[in-house]
Design a protein around this motif. Structure first.
Motif, mmCIF file in Angstrom:
data_model
loop_
_atom_site.group_PDB
_atom_site.id
_atom_site.type_symbol
_atom_site.label_atom_id
_atom_site.label_comp_id
_atom_site.label_asym_id
_atom_site.label_seq_id
_atom_site.Cartn_x
_atom_site.Cartn_y
_atom_site.Cartn_z
ATOM 1 N N GLY A 31 1.015 -0.985 -0.053
ATOM 2 C CA GLY A 31 -0.133 -0.110 0.127
ATOM 3 C C GLY A 31 0.975 1.297 -0.069
ATOM 4 O O GLY A 31 0.645 2.192 -0.390
ATOM 5 N N SER A 32 1.908 1.365 0.485
ATOM 6 C CA SER A 32 2.678 2.661 0.189
ATOM 7 C C SER A 32 3.915 2.554 -0.467
ATOM 8 O O SER A 32 5.353 2.737 0.138
ATOM 9 C CB SER A 32 3.170 3.087 2.057
ATOM 10 N N LEU A 33 4.295 1.966 -1.830
ATOM 11 C CA LEU A 33 5.232 1.084 -2.821
ATOM 12 C C LEU A 33 5.849 2.555 -3.174
ATOM 13 O O LEU A 33 6.917 2.689 -3.357
ATOM 14 C CB LEU A 33 4.483 0.710 -3.424
ATOM 15 N N ILE A 34 4.992 3.839 -3.356
ATOM 16 C CA ILE A 34 5.233 4.806 -3.323
ATOM 17 C C ILE A 34 5.842 5.459 -2.801
ATOM 18 O O ILE A 34 5.266 6.395 -2.426
ATOM 19 C CB ILE A 34 4.432 5.296 -5.026
ATOM 20 N N GLY A 35 6.891 6.437 -2.580
ATOM 21 C CA GLY A 35 7.785 6.667 -1.994
ATOM 22 C C GLY A 35 7.733 7.838 -2.693
ATOM 23 O O GLY A 35 8.363 8.237 -3.804
ATOM 24 N N LEU A 36 7.880 9.404 -2.172
ATOM 25 C CA LEU A 36 8.630 10.716 -2.801
ATOM 26 C C LEU A 36 8.034 11.915 -1.838
ATOM 27 O O LEU A 36 7.969 11.991 -0.803
ATOM 28 C CB LEU A 36 7.350 11.234 -3.346
ATOM 29 N N ILE A 37 9.923 12.608 -2.273
ATOM 30 C CA ILE A 37 10.351 13.402 -2.054
ATOM 31 C C ILE A 37 9.224 14.712 -2.299
ATOM 32 O O ILE A 37 9.420 14.762 -3.150
ATOM 33 C CB ILE A 37 11.397 13.944 -1.552
ATOM 34 N N ARG A 38 8.573 16.036 -1.606
ATOM 35 C CA ARG A 38 7.787 16.485 -2.546
ATOM 36 C C ARG A 38 8.460 17.945 -1.641
ATOM 37 O O ARG A 38 8.304 18.044 0.060
ATOM 38 C CB ARG A 38 6.604 16.460 -2.189
ATOM 39 N N ILE A 39 9.247 18.889 -2.703
ATOM 40 C CA ILE A 39 9.256 20.218 -1.920
ATOM 41 C C ILE A 39 8.312 21.183 -2.443
ATOM 42 O O ILE A 39 9.009 21.172 -3.806
ATOM 43 C CB ILE A 39 11.021 20.290 -2.623
ATOM 44 N N ASN A 40 7.920 22.523 -1.388
ATOM 45 C CA ASN A 40 7.478 23.640 -2.363
ATOM 46 C C ASN A 40 8.053 24.403 -1.606
ATOM 47 O O ASN A 40 8.960 24.468 -0.534
ATOM 48 C CB ASN A 40 6.068 23.163 -2.121
ATOM 49 N N GLY A 41 7.637 25.826 -1.830
ATOM 50 C CA GLY A 41 8.108 26.915 -1.182
ATOM 51 C C GLY A 41 7.314 27.983 -2.627
ATOM 52 O O GLY A 41 6.642 27.941 -3.485
ATOM 53 N N SER A 42 7.127 29.484 -1.723
ATOM 54 C CA SER A 42 7.362 30.478 -2.132
ATOM 55 C C SER A 42 8.020 31.220 -2.575
ATOM 56 O O SER A 42 8.583 31.217 -1.633
ATOM 57 C CB SER A 42 5.855 31.409 -1.314
ATOM 58 N N VAL A 43 7.753 31.966 -3.651
ATOM 59 C CA VAL A 43 9.146 33.445 -3.918
ATOM 60 C C VAL A 43 8.587 34.496 -4.122
ATOM 61 O O VAL A 43 7.728 34.500 -4.624
ATOM 62 C CB VAL A 43 9.983 32.748 -5.418
ATOM 63 N N PHE A 44 9.525 35.387 -3.131
ATOM 64 C CA PHE A 44 8.630 36.739 -3.891
ATOM 65 C C PHE A 44 9.908 38.305 -4.537
ATOM 66 O O PHE A 44 11.034 37.780 -3.998
ATOM 67 C CB PHE A 44 8.942 37.292 -1.557
ATOM 68 N N CYS A 45 9.095 38.649 -4.569
ATOM 69 C CA CYS A 45 9.833 39.480 -5.205
ATOM 70 C C CYS A 45 9.875 40.832 -4.311
ATOM 71 O O CYS A 45 9.786 42.129 -4.331
ATOM 72 C CB CYS A 45 9.171 40.817 -6.551
ATOM 73 N N THR A 46 11.689 40.168 -3.919
ATOM 74 C CA THR A 46 11.638 41.394 -2.828
ATOM 75 C C THR A 46 13.449 40.472 -2.432
ATOM 76 O O THR A 46 14.052 39.577 -2.336
ATOM 77 C CB THR A 46 11.349 41.728 -1.292
ATOM 78 N N THR A 47 14.104 41.929 -2.245
ATOM 79 C CA THR A 47 15.387 41.286 -1.673
ATOM 80 C C THR A 47 15.290 41.566 -0.285
ATOM 81 O O THR A 47 16.854 40.911 0.395
ATOM 82 C CB THR A 47 16.839 42.328 -1.599
ATOM 83 N N ASP A 48 14.317 41.170 0.318
ATOM 84 C CA ASP A 48 14.105 41.822 2.156
ATOM 85 C C ASP A 48 13.729 40.082 2.647
ATOM 86 O O ASP A 48 12.876 39.554 2.059
ATOM 87 C CB ASP A 48 13.401 42.548 1.981
ATOM 88 N N SER A 49 14.362 39.975 3.197
ATOM 89 C CA SER A 49 13.748 38.728 3.467
ATOM 90 C C SER A 49 12.359 38.708 4.647
ATOM 91 O O SER A 49 12.463 37.389 4.330
ATOM 92 C CB SER A 49 15.227 37.243 4.181
ATOM 93 N N THR A 50 12.542 39.114 5.245
ATOM 94 C CA THR A 50 11.213 39.588 6.213
ATOM 95 C C THR A 50 9.958 40.029 4.760
ATOM 96 O O THR A 50 9.772 40.808 4.378
ATOM 97 C CB THR A 50 11.614 40.730 6.869
ATOM 98 N N ILE A 51 8.342 38.412 4.701
ATOM 99 C CA ILE A 51 8.016 38.494 4.241
ATOM 100 C C ILE A 51 6.839 39.641 5.122
ATOM 101 O O ILE A 51 6.767 37.989 5.955
ATOM 102 C CB ILE A 51 7.697 37.519 3.491
ATOM 103 N N THR A 52 6.165 40.173 4.567
ATOM 104 C CA THR A 52 4.479 40.365 4.631
ATOM 105 C C THR A 52 3.561 40.059 4.121
ATOM 106 O O THR A 52 4.394 39.167 3.060
ATOM 107 C CB THR A 52 4.778 42.118 5.707
#
Ligand code: NAG
Length: 152
Positions: A31-52
């Motif tokens: 039942g759990s034959l298919i293993g996957l690593i799923r990487i996700n994220g959001s990219v923002f249009c800024t040089t600032d690492s603080t996201i609001t």
């Protein structure tokens, strides 16, 4: 005669019973034959690492998974600045992914905002955020910890 056939029935029942136990044991693995690593994220249009909540997203940005200086996978953010990369856990160990890899955005920030730099990259390490298991899939969810601007 009756005793012999009773013995025969008992032996058959034991054999059938142990076959069922073995099949039941095999089931979760099947039942759990298919293993996957799923990487996700959001990219923002800024040089600032603080996201609001008002930080604009970065659509159509090229996102690379880089490990030990090499490019393992490449994708592009969608209109909402979101990307997803799938990896085979048999070819990429989770510990190696978390310790040796980074997400790198090479598309210049000037692409999403002409006021931003035309050189430099956004870079983020990776972290395990959870695991999703259902009848078919066993997914390790990995996310960007946060993109930092690195000027060149
Ligand atoms: C990434 O995946 C996690 C777990 O599935 C989810 O909670 C999160 O919202 C996703 N992030 C983005 C940016 O889509």
């Amino acid at each position: 005669m009756a005793a012999k056939s009773l013995l025969f029935v008992a032996v058959v029942l034991i054999i059938v019973g142990s076959m069922e136990i073995q099949m039941a044991k095999a089931q979760p693995e099947l039942g759990s034959l298919i293993g996957l690593i799923r990487i996700n994220g959001s990219v923002f249009c800024t040089t600032d690492s603080t996201i609001t909540s008002i930080t604009p997203v970065f659509p159509n940005a090229q996102v690379q998974l880089q490990c030990g200086g090499g490019v393992v996978s490449t994708t592009t953010t969608n209109g909402a600045g979101v990307f997803t990369i799938f990896l085979n856990p048999l070819t990429m160990l989770l510990s190696s992914l978390l310790n040796n890899c980074n997400l790198v955005v090479n598309t210049p920030l000037a692409t999403c905002n002409v006021g931003l730099p035309t050189t430099g990259i956004l870079q983020s390490p990776l972290q395990l955020t959870g695991r999703t298991v259902n009848e078919l899939l066993d997914i390790l969810n990995v996310g960007a910890t946060g993109f930092n601007f690195i000027s060149s």
